[in-house]
Design an enzyme around this catalytic site. Structure first.
Site, mmCIF file in Angstrom:
data_model
loop_
_atom_site.group_PDB
_atom_site.id
_atom_site.type_symbol
_atom_site.label_atom_id
_atom_site.label_comp_id
_atom_site.label_asym_id
_atom_site.label_seq_id
_atom_site.Cartn_x
_atom_site.Cartn_y
_atom_site.Cartn_z
ATOM 1 N N ASN A 39 -0.490 -18.068 1.751
ATOM 2 C CA ASN A 39 0.703 -17.288 2.085
ATOM 3 C C ASN A 39 1.739 -18.104 2.832
ATOM 4 O O ASN A 39 2.953 -18.089 2.769
ATOM 5 C CB ASN A 39 0.376 -15.903 2.867
ATOM 6 C CG ASN A 39 -0.473 -14.906 2.105
ATOM 7 O OD1 ASN A 39 -0.516 -14.991 0.925
ATOM 8 N ND2 ASN A 39 -1.169 -13.963 2.967
ATOM 9 N N LEU B 158 -13.674 2.010 -8.365
ATOM 10 C CA LEU B 158 -13.711 0.703 -8.069
ATOM 11 C C LEU B 158 -14.009 0.788 -6.407
ATOM 12 O O LEU B 158 -13.307 1.510 -5.617
ATOM 13 C CB LEU B 158 -12.538 -0.089 -8.485
ATOM 14 C CG LEU B 158 -12.223 -1.509 -7.587
ATOM 15 C CD1 LEU B 158 -12.988 -2.563 -8.173
ATOM 16 C CD2 LEU B 158 -10.831 -2.059 -7.778
ATOM 17 N N TRP C 257 3.463 -20.697 0.822
ATOM 18 C CA TRP C 257 4.150 -20.106 -0.023
ATOM 19 C C TRP C 257 5.628 -19.710 0.507
ATOM 20 O O TRP C 257 6.493 -19.991 0.046
ATOM 21 C CB TRP C 257 3.683 -18.746 -0.542
ATOM 22 C CG TRP C 257 4.427 -17.927 -1.683
ATOM 23 C CD1 TRP C 257 4.294 -17.974 -3.075
ATOM 24 C CD2 TRP C 257 5.475 -17.077 -1.242
ATOM 25 N NE1 TRP C 257 5.146 -17.193 -3.572
ATOM 26 C CE2 TRP C 257 5.950 -16.479 -2.552
ATOM 27 C CE3 TRP C 257 6.177 -16.574 -0.162
ATOM 28 C CZ2 TRP C 257 7.021 -15.770 -2.740
ATOM 29 C CZ3 TRP C 257 7.377 -15.714 -0.399
ATOM 30 C CH2 TRP C 257 7.798 -15.236 -1.585
ATOM 31 N N HIS D 100 3.247 -13.466 4.043
ATOM 32 C CA HIS D 100 1.929 -12.252 4.060
ATOM 33 C C HIS D 100 2.462 -11.198 3.333
ATOM 34 O O HIS D 100 1.842 -10.395 2.529
ATOM 35 C CB HIS D 100 1.574 -12.101 5.444
ATOM 36 C CG HIS D 100 1.002 -13.260 6.237
ATOM 37 N ND1 HIS D 100 -0.051 -14.060 5.618
ATOM 38 C CD2 HIS D 100 1.291 -13.690 7.348
ATOM 39 C CE1 HIS D 100 -0.322 -14.956 6.539
ATOM 40 N NE2 HIS D 100 0.228 -14.972 7.461
ATOM 41 N N THR E 24 -12.315 -13.531 11.844
ATOM 42 C CA THR E 24 -12.597 -13.716 13.417
ATOM 43 C C THR E 24 -11.900 -14.660 14.021
ATOM 44 O O THR E 24 -11.607 -14.698 15.208
ATOM 45 C CB THR E 24 -14.131 -13.390 13.732
ATOM 46 O OG1 THR E 24 -14.686 -14.758 12.979
ATOM 47 C CG2 THR E 24 -14.501 -12.262 13.485
ATOM 48 N N GLU F 256 -20.872 -17.557 -7.801
ATOM 49 C CA GLU F 256 -20.226 -18.924 -8.452
ATOM 50 C C GLU F 256 -18.837 -18.826 -7.811
ATOM 51 O O GLU F 256 -18.189 -17.802 -7.289
ATOM 52 C CB GLU F 256 -19.990 -18.222 -9.728
ATOM 53 C CG GLU F 256 -21.367 -18.212 -10.664
ATOM 54 C CD GLU F 256 -21.922 -19.314 -10.863
ATOM 55 O OE1 GLU F 256 -21.154 -20.397 -11.310
ATOM 56 O OE2 GLU F 256 -23.263 -19.577 -10.906
ATOM 57 N N ASP G 295 -5.550 -16.841 0.338
ATOM 58 C CA ASP G 295 -4.977 -18.154 1.034
ATOM 59 C C ASP G 295 -3.626 -18.528 0.468
ATOM 60 O O ASP G 295 -3.600 -18.687 -0.795
ATOM 61 C CB ASP G 295 -6.111 -19.429 0.840
ATOM 62 C CG ASP G 295 -6.572 -19.700 2.250
ATOM 63 O OD1 ASP G 295 -5.875 -19.905 3.253
ATOM 64 O OD2 ASP G 295 -7.765 -19.613 2.309
HETATM 65 C C1 FPP Z 1 -4.359 -16.480 4.671
HETATM 66 O O1 FPP Z 1 -3.015 -17.475 4.131
HETATM 67 C C2 FPP Z 1 -3.909 -15.152 4.700
HETATM 68 C C3 FPP Z 1 -3.919 -14.405 5.524
HETATM 69 C C4 FPP Z 1 -4.482 -14.664 7.180
HETATM 70 C C5 FPP Z 1 -3.523 -12.808 5.587
HETATM 71 C C6 FPP Z 1 -3.666 -12.118 4.536
HETATM 72 C C7 FPP Z 1 -3.205 -10.737 4.514
HETATM 73 C C8 FPP Z 1 -2.716 -10.107 3.494
HETATM 74 C C9 FPP Z 1 -2.049 -10.768 2.466
HETATM 75 C C10 FPP Z 1 -2.244 -8.761 3.875
HETATM 76 C C11 FPP Z 1 -3.239 -7.989 3.158
HETATM 77 C C12 FPP Z 1 -3.549 -6.640 3.721
HETATM 78 C C13 FPP Z 1 -4.357 -5.728 3.487
HETATM 79 C C14 FPP Z 1 -4.736 -4.555 4.399
HETATM 80 C C15 FPP Z 1 -5.412 -6.030 2.474
HETATM 81 P P1 FPP Z 1 -2.550 -18.546 5.429
HETATM 82 O O2 FPP Z 1 -1.456 -17.877 6.264
HETATM 83 O O3 FPP Z 1 -3.750 -19.239 5.746
HETATM 84 O O4 FPP Z 1 -1.772 -19.444 4.272
HETATM 85 P P2 FPP Z 1 -1.567 -20.992 4.705
HETATM 86 O O5 FPP Z 1 -3.111 -21.472 4.201
HETATM 87 O O6 FPP Z 1 -0.611 -21.400 3.199
HETATM 88 O O7 FPP Z 1 -0.983 -21.230 5.688
#
Ligand code: FPP
Length: 218
Positions: free
Chosen positions: A4, A113, A7, A19, A48, A185, A2
């Protein structure tokens, strides 16, 4: 993973750039997890509920998954990671489904892993899917106990979740591994996912290791 979007917003960038920055931290973190002796790591990539985001963001995420699979899977394979996907595959674009199948096939004999990618994953959907398959298999009510139910989850081989790390300060479970987190946890940090470092990952593990888990006992 969470934070992205936030950021990106802090930098006046489009959400897709957030992302993309989120993908950049995957390899060092997976490496740190392997070094710390973590047996299984699940990354929540797409829920989903995420289909409800604007079409452009959904499309850019699907494209990013494909690109990430191409770029990272061979690298993770060399590092001994076994990749598996949990979620409703049927709804994913054909190309993503194919990449998922190929990644699982390529890494199936690795054992350093286990990395699970939750893609089109929902905890409730997983429970509903488990119930449906038990009914399809003709189980009687007496046959359905906790062990049987757990054996119908998407990845029955994975142990229960020990630690949930939630970035960007959210204090919710957001439909993540509902069955498996029963005694998990939590480690919540304000750090946004693209800034989440192996050092902080190790701090989360140390914080977990220092806790006493009573599981309903005293
Ligand atoms: C949530 O942040 C993040 C996502 C919905 C996408 C996460 C996916 C990746 C980082 C790509 C990784 C790829 C693989 C195959 C593992 P948000 O958009 O909800 O951020 P916000 O809460 O700040 O709006």
């Amino acid at each position: 993973m969470d934070g992205n979007g936030r950021w990106a917003r802090e930098r006046w960038l489009p959400r897709a750039a957030g992302h993309r920055a989120g993908v950049a931290v995957l390899t060092p973190l997976i490496e740190a997890a392997g070094e710390a002796g973590v047996g299984a790591l699940t990354l929540y990539a797409f829920s989903t509920e995420n289909w409800g985001r604007p079409e452009t963001e959904v499309d850019s995420l699907m494209a990013l998954f494909l690109e990430t699979a191409k770029g990272k899977v061979p690298e993770l394979n060399e590092r001994g990671a076994r990749l598996r996907f949990v979620g409703r595959r049927g709804h994913l674009p054909e190309a993503v489904r194919a990449a998922v199948g190929e990644a699982e096939e390529l890494t199936r004999n690795n054992d350093r892993l286990n990395v699970y990618i939750a893609l089109n994953y929902g905890g409730r959907a997983e429970l509903v899917d488990a119930a449906r398959r038990m009914i399809e298999d003709g189980l009687t009510p007496e046959q359905v106990d906790e062990a049987t139910f757990a054996s119908y989850l998407y990845a029955p081989e994975v142990p229960e979740v020990d630690l949930v790390i939630r970035t960007s300060g959210e204090l919710r479970i957001s439909n993540f591994l509902l069955w498996q987190v029963a005694y998990a946890e939590f480690y919540v940090t304000d750090t946004l996912w693209p800034d989440f470092s192996p050092e902080e990952f190790r701090r989360a593990i140390s914080s977990f290791a220092a806790r006493s888990r009573r599981r309903g006992g005293v």
